[in-house]
Write an enzyme that holds these catalytic residues in place. Structure first.
Site, short mmCIF file in Angstrom:
data_model
loop_
_atom_site.label_atom_id
_atom_site.label_comp_id
_atom_site.label_asym_id
_atom_site.label_seq_id
_atom_site.Cartn_x
_atom_site.Cartn_y
_atom_site.Cartn_z
N ASP A 1 -40.20 39.83 -25.50
CA ASP A 1 -39.76 41.12 -26.02
C ASP A 1 -39.15 40.99 -27.40
O ASP A 1 -38.55 39.97 -27.74
CB ASP A 1 -38.72 41.73 -25.06
CG ASP A 1 -39.35 42.12 -23.74
OD1 ASP A 1 -40.18 43.04 -23.75
OD2 ASP A 1 -39.03 41.51 -22.71
N GLU B 1 -43.10 52.20 -16.29
CA GLU B 1 -42.76 50.78 -16.25
C GLU B 1 -41.25 50.65 -16.28
O GLU B 1 -40.58 51.23 -17.14
CB GLU B 1 -43.35 50.04 -17.45
CG GLU B 1 -44.80 49.69 -17.29
CD GLU B 1 -45.28 48.74 -18.38
OE1 GLU B 1 -44.47 48.32 -19.22
OE2 GLU B 1 -46.48 48.45 -18.40
#
Length: 248
Positions: A47, A36
């Protein structure tokens, strides 16, 4: 997109710079079932602190979207390991959906996960991705009901990414029970492979999730933290961490 039992490393493109990211990917390639690659964004709300800071470092160092495609293109000269871009929708919107996906495909990208694109608003995006030959990956969380999980699976052409916990990304001491409950439901409902991420930082996390039926396990913050500490010199430390996670 990847074989069962895979570890899927996540790195942020351009942290600390594009050449270092490429070096890190090449070093981790032998351990990875897929990779990723995060696209830096100024407001990475999904995040946690560790990955947010990696986005900010990359942007502060002048990251441009074309650099992510350069990284993938250069990586493709050495490896065929699948690469999934993990991005927020804004960079795609600014570039234009078809332009973004066409350039991604031309560089060698295999799949894309748009963190803030709900599956019910993704029909047009998914159709264009299919036309451009890019596989789609969607997120499912512990509170995702079975009916929605089925829709997510139907819209997915890559793999279903199971978020192991509520909230943002980040390494945790333990994988919560809700993650295993979600994994069991997903294995019952989904026809696609499933990978579990958010919070994975230890060997026992990887072992228990794979034992419970995950096809792959994503590790991000534990690696990005090393880059934040070691910068361009992170390569051997990243390899050591991945070997620890795999029990090598």
């Amino acid at each position: 997109m990847f074989k069962d039992g895979s570890l899927i490393p996540y790195l942020t493109a351009g942290d600390p710079d594009k050449q270092s990211t490429l070096n890190f990917l090449l070093a981790l390639d032998e351990y990875a079932g897929a990779i990723e690659l995060g696209i830096p964004f100024s407001d990475p709300i999904a995040d946690g602190k560790t990955i947010q800071e990696s986005h900010y470092r990359a942007l502060k160092n002048g990251f441009k979207l074309r650099e992510a495609f350069w990284i993938v293109k250069e990586f493709r000269r050495h490896s065929s390991t699948p690469i999934v871009l993990m991005t927020y929708y804004n960079p795609i919107y600014r570039a234009g959906v078809r332009n973004f996906l066409a350039e991604a495909k031309a560089s060698g990208v295999d799949g894309i996960l748009v963190v803030d694109l709900p599956v019910f608003h993704a029909k047009e995006f998914t159709e264009i991705a299919r036309e451009e030959g890019i596989k789609t990956v969607f997120l499912a969380a512990p509170n995702t009901p079975d009916e929605r999980l089925k829709v997510i699976d139907d819209m997915t052409t890559g793999f279903v990414y199971l978020v192991s916990l509520y909230g943002t990304t980040g390494a945790r001491e333990e994988i919560p029970k809700t993650a295993y409950d979600l994994l069991r439901r997903a294995k019952r409902i989904c026809r696609n492979k499933v990978a579990v991420g958010f919070g994975v930082s230890k060997r026992e996390h990887v072992v228990s999730l794979l034992k419970e039926g995950a096809n792959g396990v994503v590790v991000g913050s534990a690696l990005v933290k090393i880059i934040g500490e070691k910068g361009r010199e992170a390569t051997e430390f990243l390899k050591k961490k991945v070997e620890e996670l795999l029990g090598i």
